[in-house]
Design an enzyme around this catalytic site. Structure first.
Site, PDB file in Angstrom:
ATOM      1  N   CYS A 156       0.813  -1.222   0.000  1.00 36.08           N
ATOM      2  CA  CYS A 156       0.000   0.000   0.000  1.00 36.08           C
ATOM      3  C   CYS A 156       0.843   1.267   0.000  1.00 36.08           C
ATOM      4  O   CYS A 156       0.336   2.343  -0.307  1.00 36.08           O
ATOM      5  CB  CYS A 156      -0.926   0.017   1.206  1.00 36.08           C
ATOM      6  SG  CYS A 156      -2.222  -1.195   1.049  1.00 36.08           S
TER       7      CYS A 156
HETATM    8  N1  CO8 Z   1     -20.150  -9.834   7.431  1.00 35.04           N
HETATM    9  C1  CO8 Z   1     -20.701  -9.915   8.665  1.00 35.04           C
HETATM   10  N2  CO8 Z   1     -19.993 -10.109   9.783  1.00 35.04           N
HETATM   11  C2  CO8 Z   1     -18.657 -10.245   9.660  1.00 35.04           C
HETATM   12  C3  CO8 Z   1     -18.001 -10.181   8.408  1.00 35.04           C
HETATM   13  C4  CO8 Z   1     -18.814  -9.979   7.276  1.00 35.04           C
HETATM   14  N3  CO8 Z   1     -18.283  -9.901   6.026  1.00 35.04           N
HETATM   15  N4  CO8 Z   1     -16.689 -10.350   8.589  1.00 35.04           N
HETATM   16  C5  CO8 Z   1     -16.496 -10.497   9.911  1.00 35.04           C
HETATM   17  N5  CO8 Z   1     -17.692 -10.458  10.563  1.00 35.04           N
HETATM   18  C6  CO8 Z   1     -17.935 -10.585  12.001  1.00 35.04           C
HETATM   19  C7  CO8 Z   1     -16.871 -11.425  12.652  1.00 35.04           C
HETATM   20  O1  CO8 Z   1     -17.225 -12.791  12.593  1.00 35.04           O
HETATM   21  C8  CO8 Z   1     -16.898 -10.902  14.077  1.00 35.04           C
HETATM   22  O2  CO8 Z   1     -17.947 -11.498  14.770  1.00 35.04           O
HETATM   23  P1  CO8 Z   1     -17.779 -11.832  16.352  1.00 35.04           P
HETATM   24  O3  CO8 Z   1     -17.588 -10.501  17.026  1.00 35.04           O
HETATM   25  O4  CO8 Z   1     -19.058 -12.516  16.675  1.00 35.04           O
HETATM   26  O5  CO8 Z   1     -16.552 -12.706  16.452  1.00 35.04           O
HETATM   27  C9  CO8 Z   1     -17.235  -9.422  13.905  1.00 35.04           C
HETATM   28  O6  CO8 Z   1     -17.867  -9.302  12.630  1.00 35.04           O
HETATM   29  C10 CO8 Z   1     -16.042  -8.526  13.967  1.00 35.04           C
HETATM   30  O7  CO8 Z   1     -15.049  -9.026  13.049  1.00 35.04           O
HETATM   31  P2  CO8 Z   1     -13.641  -8.388  12.880  1.00 35.04           P
HETATM   32  O8  CO8 Z   1     -12.946  -8.325  14.178  1.00 35.04           O
HETATM   33  O9  CO8 Z   1     -12.920  -9.081  11.746  1.00 35.04           O
HETATM   34  O10 CO8 Z   1     -14.081  -6.931  12.351  1.00 35.04           O
HETATM   35  P3  CO8 Z   1     -13.439  -5.511  12.523  1.00 35.04           P
HETATM   36  O11 CO8 Z   1     -14.487  -4.667  13.178  1.00 35.04           O
HETATM   37  O12 CO8 Z   1     -12.043  -5.535  13.080  1.00 35.04           O
HETATM   38  O13 CO8 Z   1     -13.282  -5.047  11.008  1.00 35.04           O
HETATM   39  C11 CO8 Z   1     -11.688  -4.933   9.207  1.00 35.04           C
HETATM   40  C12 CO8 Z   1     -12.571  -5.829  10.063  1.00 35.04           C
HETATM   41  C13 CO8 Z   1     -12.583  -4.056   8.364  1.00 35.04           C
HETATM   42  C14 CO8 Z   1     -10.846  -5.809   8.296  1.00 35.04           C
HETATM   43  C15 CO8 Z   1     -10.795  -4.057  10.111  1.00 35.04           C
HETATM   44  O14 CO8 Z   1     -10.153  -4.842  11.071  1.00 35.04           O
HETATM   45  C16 CO8 Z   1      -9.723  -3.309   9.327  1.00 35.04           C
HETATM   46  O15 CO8 Z   1     -10.005  -2.549   8.414  1.00 35.04           O
HETATM   47  N6  CO8 Z   1      -8.474  -3.484   9.707  1.00 35.04           N
HETATM   48  C17 CO8 Z   1      -7.344  -2.812   9.031  1.00 35.04           C
HETATM   49  C18 CO8 Z   1      -7.132  -3.444   7.742  1.00 35.04           C
HETATM   50  C19 CO8 Z   1      -6.097  -2.757   6.912  1.00 35.04           C
HETATM   51  O16 CO8 Z   1      -5.930  -1.569   6.886  1.00 35.04           O
HETATM   52  N7  CO8 Z   1      -5.387  -3.564   6.190  1.00 35.04           N
HETATM   53  C20 CO8 Z   1      -4.452  -3.068   5.282  1.00 35.04           C
HETATM   54  C21 CO8 Z   1      -4.515  -3.997   4.168  1.00 35.04           C
HETATM   55  S1  CO8 Z   1      -4.116  -3.272   2.686  1.00 35.04           S
HETATM   56  C22 CO8 Z   1      -2.478  -3.553   2.275  1.00 35.04           C
HETATM   57  O17 CO8 Z   1      -1.573  -3.512   3.021  1.00 35.04           O
HETATM   58  C23 CO8 Z   1      -2.239  -3.818   0.850  1.00 35.04           C
HETATM   59  C24 CO8 Z   1      -2.050  -5.220   0.582  1.00 35.04           C
HETATM   60  C25 CO8 Z   1      -1.923  -5.429  -0.865  1.00 35.04           C
HETATM   61  C26 CO8 Z   1      -3.204  -5.374  -1.648  1.00 35.04           C
HETATM   62  C27 CO8 Z   1      -3.759  -6.700  -1.901  1.00 35.04           C
HETATM   63  C28 CO8 Z   1      -4.881  -6.674  -2.864  1.00 35.04           C
HETATM   64  C29 CO8 Z   1      -5.832  -7.809  -2.749  1.00 35.04           C
END
Ligand code: CO8
Length: 373
Positions: A156
């Site tokens: 990124c």
């Molecule tokens: N629908 C419904 N519920 C869901 C879903 C879904 N799709 N997914 C997860 N849940 C549920 C989980 O099961 C969990 O339930 P429970 O509490 O009962 O266990 C609850 O929702 C909470 O889950 P999470 O803890 O996973 O959710 P978050 O609130 O933490 O949000 C995010 C998830 C959005 C992923 C968040 O953690 C985030 O944005 N983190 C930072 C991510 C980030 O910035 N990453 C950078 C990556 S980009 C990068 O570096 C480039 C890489 C190269 C590119 C590659 C291209 C493909």
């Protein structure tokens, strides 16, 4: 001596948009089909049933409402769950080079430059289509640029690292101007069957021109006041796909061959790393955070951006101070903050300060202080 400048930016937006509802509908159809096909294993407890996704969760957890893609039908087909991009003959322009060239033409126009003004091309992005020949050399050829080109990947942070590399090369006299392109076909590396991440990414291409600040002739040129880069190794965002996979065929197709992350850990570890770096960088340049007119933040997650903006400014940002484009584009990796800059910089006045930043896999963080010329 006012150093280097970004003299123009360009944007290519893919032809298809996918809303959260459309994406969730196909994901849930995939889940229902998968669970039905594995009914006995799930009933016996030897396999866990897959859970459905929801649009409400996606908006709340990430701020993403839609994304653009290079192919929509394959992504939304529950039997495919992957973009379908036809192979092209070697005589045709590669798809990654094609979208880079489209953004590059836009950037050259904005910079009021022609290919003959450019001496080097960097393709700086997360998702390179092939190992060689470098996509940058293909872009260079397609645009008719004399000089050199090479690819670089810092996930990124590729665009901000590319910006610093370009500025350094121009400052050292290796080039009069450098064109940096950030083509991102993230859909090619995204696991659309993974509930935790199927909604995160979109496709796009951005580009920008870096040249000496005293040579620019464009209307929206920005002096590069200072850049600062930081990396710290982490396995929390990873993609193990590569040419060595054929040496271990037993692993081909495993989950880790596409984008995988520990999203919560990334959130918690990267937010302090980014905000501390930005604050130290501003302080070392004697620039008060209150004098920043705009923050063009990396576009991964709206909650992350609100937190970072609050830590940097010491208060909640006004929406126009930290513009959000990820609601429309999703996370477009290296291109995200460049899209925000491209769309939300022309209205500022000469002398205004702004801050461009990136963060992501590596971990990698790029901090760029800009001042409008
Ligand atoms: N629908 C419904 N519920 C869901 C879903 C879904 N799709 N997914 C997860 N849940 C549920 C989980 O099961 C969990 O339930 P429970 O509490 O009962 O266990 C609850 O929702 C909470 O889950 P999470 O803890 O996973 O959710 P978050 O609130 O933490 O949000 C995010 C998830 C959005 C992923 C968040 O953690 C985030 O944005 N983190 C930072 C991510 C980030 O910035 N990453 C950078 C990556 S980009 C990068 O570096 C480039 C890489 C190269 C590119 C590659 C291209 C493909």
């Amino acid at each position: 001596m006012i150093g280097m400048a970004v003299s123009g930016t360009g944007l290519f937006t893919p032809p298809y948009a996918i809303s959260n509802d459309e994406l969730v509908e196909s994901f849930n159809a995939y889940v229902r089909h998968h669970n039905a096909a594995h009914h006995s294993a799930i009933a016996s407890g030897s396999m866990a049933a897959l859970a459905e996704s929801s649009s409400e969760f996606i908006v709340k957890a990430s701020g993403i409402k839609s994304r653009y893609v290079m192919d929509k039908s394959g992504v939304l087909d529950p039997a495919i769950m992957c973009p379908r991009l036809a192979e092209r003959p070697d005589s045709a322009l590669s798809v990654l080079a094609e979208i880079a060239v489209a953004a590059a033409r836009d950037a050259l126009k904005a910079a009021d430059r022609t290919p003959s003004d450019i001496d080097g091309v960097l393709v700086a992005c997360s998702n390179l289509q092939r190992a060689y020949p470098a996509i940058a050399i293909e872009v260079q050829d397609a645009l008719g640029i004399d000089g050199f080109g090479f690819d670089m990947n810092v996930a990124c942070s590729s665009a901000t690292f590319g910006l610093q590399a370009a500025a350094d090369m121009v400052a050292a006299g290796h080039a009069r101007a450098i064109l940096v392109c950030n083509p991102e076909i993230c859909s090619g590396h995204l696991n659309f069957t993974d509930r935790d991440s199927h909604f995160i990414f979109g496709d796009v291409a951005t580009a920008f021109v870096v040249e000496a600040a005293d040579r620019v002739h464009s209307h929206n040129a920005w002096q590069i006041v200072s850049t600062r880069l930081k990396t710290k190794f982490s396995n929390n965002i990873r993609n193990n796909f590569g040419f060595l996979n054929r040496a271990a065929p037993e692993g081909i197709g495993n989950r880790d061959k596409l984008f995988v992350q520990e999203g919560r850990k990334v959130f918690k570890e990267v937010v302090p790393m980014v905000s501390e770096l930005i604050l130290a960088h501003l302080s070392d340049n004697s620039i008060a955070p209150s004098s920043l007119r705009r923050l063009w933040l990396h576009q991964a997650n709206i909650n992350m951006n609100e937190l970072i903006a609050r830590k940097v400014l010491g208060r909640d940002p006004l929406p126009e101070e930290a513009p959000c484009i990820l609601d429309e584009y999703a996370n477009t990796s290296s291109a995200g903050s460049i899209i925000a800059f491209h769309k939300h910089s022309a209205d500022l006045r000469a002398g205004d300060y702004g801050h461009l930043c990136s963060f992501g896999a590596g971990y990698s963080v790029g901090s760029v202080i800009l001042r409008k010329l």
